[in-house]
Design an enzyme around this catalytic site. Sequence first.
Site, PDB file in Angstrom:
ATOM      1  N   GLY A  15       0.808  -1.215   0.000  1.00 39.80           N
ATOM      2  CA  GLY A  15       0.000   0.000   0.000  1.00 39.80           C
ATOM      3  C   GLY A  15       0.838   1.259   0.000  1.00 39.80           C
ATOM      4  O   GLY A  15       1.964   1.295  -0.514  1.00 39.80           O
ATOM      5  N   SER A  16       0.314   2.297   0.629  1.00 37.22           N
ATOM      6  CA  SER A  16       0.934   3.619   0.534  1.00 37.22           C
ATOM      7  C   SER A  16       2.267   3.752   1.261  1.00 37.22           C
ATOM      8  O   SER A  16       2.969   4.748   1.087  1.00 37.22           O
ATOM      9  CB  SER A  16      -0.035   4.689   1.048  1.00 37.22           C
ATOM     10  OG  SER A  16      -1.137   4.815   0.168  1.00 37.22           O
TER      11      SER A  16
END
Length: 494
Positions: A219-220
């Site tokens: 993810g981020s």
Amino acid sequence: MNKPLRHVAVFCGVLICALLIRSTWVQFVQADDLDNDSHNTRVKIRQYAQPKGDIIVDGKPVTGSVESPPSSYLKYKRVYKNGPMYAPVTGYASQTQGETFLESIYKKPLAGTDNRFSLQRATDFFTGTKPRGADVLTTINAKAQEAAYKGLMDINARGAVVALDPKTGKVLALASTPSYDPSVFAGESFKESDKFTALNADKSKPLANRALRETYPPGSTFKILTAAAALEHGAVTDINASSGAASPYRLPLSTTTVGSEAGNEVCDKASMKTAMQHSCNNVFLDAASKVGADKMRETAEKFGFNKDVYDKELGDLLASKSLYPAKLDKPGVALTGMGQGSLTSTPMQMAMVTAALANDGKLMQPYLVDEVRAPDLSTIEKHRPKEMSKPVSPQTARKVQEMMEFTAKEGSAKRALIDGVTVGGKTGTAQRGVDVNKEVPYGWFVSYAKKGDEPAVAVAVFIDPTAMDISREDISGGKLGAPIAKKVMQAVLN
């Protein structure tokens, strides 16, 4: 002598020669292999004939040995202190299931059967001293390990925490939940075998080491690597300048658009620093597209992707391979910029990325064992920190630090802030599954803390909220992971 008798004599001579050759082969060529074969009962008897040495954390043993029941032909069996908390570090030593991780890697020194102890064994024989194995001194910080394990257990998460010393590569914490107590199946009784079978069949996978051996979309949190690649390869030169990337962002060669939770008004054409603060997807999708597949992969590999994390001192695999795919189309490259697509990572790998950036672009080889100490207290192995690579320049690393520290002060990583300490952080929420709306996302958080200007600890927290009583809207790395990371960092700093 008549002809038939000669034939018999020759045949018997051939058999005797074959027997001599075979016995010589077994005794001198195959001796070591047979002596160490796992199916050789004598190996197991020898291994459990006396108390094993201990695995040590902060000067205190987290393992022990007790006498087996009288019915057992193996004299001692293993026991564990705070077994579930330390299981990802120790592994297990079971009389029926074998050994894993440190218990396996250091099986001979712990059992006292290592050839380096030959003189010690001879001395013990003549002095009547009870033989004992070596102790394995780990790098684990007991307070940090407790903070990591308790933090995951308090929220009923399936997850993992890895904490590293960026300057040396020491593993300071290594937690995975749900976990197990290796003591409950250490012996050879039917009851203990049944307990192992039940653990192995448990769908929550308590025997899995999520910190080292399981991979997930990061993810981020991967945006810190995307930022580093963009700066290192000149795709971004000014972290405060407008990126020109529209929000929502249309993927290259596609009609698909990707938005940002912070909203289009905040993220549209935002600078990379603002994009890190609010975790704007568009800026990092665009940055990865500009860097391109080859240079993104090259940068990821310098941080450790696409190869097993192999500790030469341990002589064994420390963490499984994290994957930056070899063949990606342009939309796929863009998606890796925000840590999605076919990109996967272990929590150890994201801790390594964070540690390298906190250490001005220098990645140190992670290691878990500081020293192996013989029964006479002499040191037979001592680990010395080793540089693994230099993924990015110090200038690039410091720009990423600036963005991560700004994100901690003014953005989505505020929950990790510690009074009087410089903290950098990045949140992550990773979608998963073919239909990402059906499965709950993963939560991630990475951070580091400094003592003065020097990085003291880097942390990666992974949360799988499948078993948690929580709404989808409340699943984020900032809400779930940051408080755990903060406690781990405080434990190390204190």
